[in-house]
Design a protein around this motif. Sequence first.
Motif, PDB file in Angstrom:
ATOM      1  N   SER A  90       8.167   7.030  -7.081  1.00 48.75           N
ATOM      2  CA  SER A  90       6.724   7.290  -7.346  1.00 48.75           C
ATOM      3  C   SER A  90       6.117   7.832  -6.189  1.00 48.75           C
ATOM      4  CB  SER A  90       6.034   6.331  -8.135  1.00 48.75           C
ATOM      5  OG  SER A  90       4.659   6.399  -8.319  1.00 48.75           O
ATOM      6  N   SER A  91       5.536   9.149  -6.064  1.00 52.47           N
ATOM      7  CA  SER A  91       5.022   9.704  -5.055  1.00 52.47           C
ATOM      8  C   SER A  91       5.915   9.362  -3.756  1.00 52.47           C
ATOM      9  CB  SER A  91       3.595   8.966  -4.599  1.00 52.47           C
ATOM     10  OG  SER A  91       2.654   9.053  -5.695  1.00 52.47           O
ATOM     11  N   GLY A  92       7.193   9.398  -3.798  1.00 45.63           N
ATOM     12  CA  GLY A  92       7.976   9.254  -2.610  1.00 45.63           C
ATOM     13  C   GLY A  92       8.286   7.853  -2.517  1.00 45.63           C
ATOM     14  N   THR A  93       7.800   7.056  -3.124  1.00 53.60           N
ATOM     15  CA  THR A  93       8.218   5.457  -2.827  1.00 53.60           C
ATOM     16  C   THR A  93       9.204   5.364  -3.816  1.00 53.60           C
ATOM     17  OG1 THR A  93       6.084   4.800  -2.135  1.00 53.60           O
ATOM     18  CG2 THR A  93       7.482   3.172  -3.317  1.00 53.60           C
ATOM     19  N   HIS A 102       0.809  -1.332   0.028  1.00 53.52           N
ATOM     20  CA  HIS A 102      -0.022  -0.011  -0.029  1.00 53.52           C
ATOM     21  C   HIS A 102       0.878   1.233  -0.104  1.00 53.52           C
ATOM     22  CE1 HIS A 102      -3.303  -2.858   0.903  1.00 53.52           C
ATOM     23  NE2 HIS A 102      -2.511  -3.333   1.801  1.00 53.52           N
ATOM     24  N   TRP A 103       2.018   1.191  -0.236  1.00 58.20           N
ATOM     25  CA  TRP A 103       3.011   2.247  -0.407  1.00 58.20           C
ATOM     26  C   TRP A 103       2.404   3.293  -1.343  1.00 58.20           C
ATOM     27  CZ3 TRP A 103       8.805  -0.087  -0.390  1.00 58.20           C
ATOM     28  CH2 TRP A 103       8.913  -0.323   0.934  1.00 58.20           C
ATOM     29  N   PRO A 104       2.638   4.699  -1.293  1.00 61.57           N
ATOM     30  CA  PRO A 104       2.029   5.519  -2.116  1.00 61.57           C
ATOM     31  C   PRO A 104       2.604   5.587  -3.419  1.00 61.57           C
ATOM     32  CG  PRO A 104       3.094   6.572  -0.323  1.00 61.57           C
ATOM     33  CD  PRO A 104       3.125   5.371   0.183  1.00 61.57           C
ATOM     34  N   GLY A 105       2.041   5.447  -4.565  1.00 61.30           N
ATOM     35  CA  GLY A 105       2.607   5.616  -5.878  1.00 61.30           C
ATOM     36  C   GLY A 105       3.065   4.282  -6.442  1.00 61.30           C
ATOM     37  N   LEU A 106       2.958   2.981  -5.728  1.00 65.06           N
ATOM     38  CA  LEU A 106       3.299   1.835  -6.177  1.00 65.06           C
ATOM     39  C   LEU A 106       2.312   1.539  -7.283  1.00 65.06           C
ATOM     40  CD1 LEU A 106       5.198  -0.556  -6.012  1.00 65.06           C
ATOM     41  CD2 LEU A 106       3.751  -1.559  -4.160  1.00 65.06           C
TER      42      LEU A 106
END
Length: 401
Positions: A84-87, A13-17
């Motif tokens: 991606s979104s910090g990930t 559920h990491w952001p941007g994954l």
Amino acid sequence: MDALTLPDAPWRHWPGLDRLTGALGAGNARVVGGAVRDTLLDIAVSDLDIATPLDPQEVMRRLEGAGIKVIPTGLAHGTITAVSSGTVVEVTTLRRDLTTDGRRATVAFTDDWKEDAARRDFTINALYADPDTGEIFDYFGGRADLAARHVRFIGDPLRRIAEDHLRILRFFRFLARFGDSPDAESLDACTARANDLMALSRERIADELLKLVVAKDAVRVIALMLERGIFRPVLPEIVSVERFARVMELEAEAGLALDPIRRLAALLPADAAIAEAVGARLKLSNVQRKRLVCATEADLLGSPRSAAYRLGREEAIDRLFLFDAPGAVDAARDLTSWDIPRLPLSGGALIQRGLTKGPDVARALRAVESQWIEEGFPDAARLGEIADAVADQALRSSSSE
């Protein structure tokens, strides 16, 4: 192959994954290696590696088209870093080895998942999973080996070792982390090819060794390595595991973080020349080498706090544990919570007491500091009394000359 779904885990559920995998397209992204293995073992995951059949240029085109930052960190080997979104994720094109020399490989890209899995080291590291559905892909029995805590090379162990000699040390490190008993064929291959370690850079050896010594089952595995002569070609100074085992016990009892340099020191004889030679051979940093040498002495310079003040906190704990000093655990606990002070007195304070600038002030300041340490770092009032006494003595000495 039967389908098995990966358990849910925070990394899924990491952001941007989802944006990243969506940009690569359905079926073109599988998480591989440690993240799959550790999720199955319910171990926290901090790094994600994604494998893809897309060639690197196409990966970059698709990700950049989705507004995802791309860094070509290892383009020649098919690896790019995507943010991606910090990930942060490493994305690598499926590969097969063309040539290997035990240190590096020349690779070609492929779209065959099993071919990519076949070039990996151990079955437990060749697990893939769809990051969206969680479906697991296991080409070489990695799930069964993981459940049995069995560390096993993929295919012919001798061939795997010939491809990369570092896999000898990796075998023992993974055995210490995940294995209950070694795969006999893999162990025999490591034993037979131990001399291959001599061809490796010492930095790569040091990196693996410092990871091995902090592994859960390091004592048993290092004892096995000694029995099989694994260290002899590159670190013949390591001949016993007893002191290492005692240091592990003391660290655990004191509740301290695992310390690789302290544990390496525990594997070496208490000899400054040997510590310096090993530190130089492994190309450790100057700080690490100095600490290895410092750890060959038992002297606590009067007290554990005195040693911590003069040498450093970790250096003092090294000496407490490596020489099994009386009360070592309680002393180490005290040092971990003790805010090491700085001498709250300057040479100017001694000049105000009548001393003349120059060597006399430096000598007097050292004398004040030594007395302050000896008395257990007393408060400012007592420090002032010490400074008065040292200054008076220095003035009397100078007037009598």
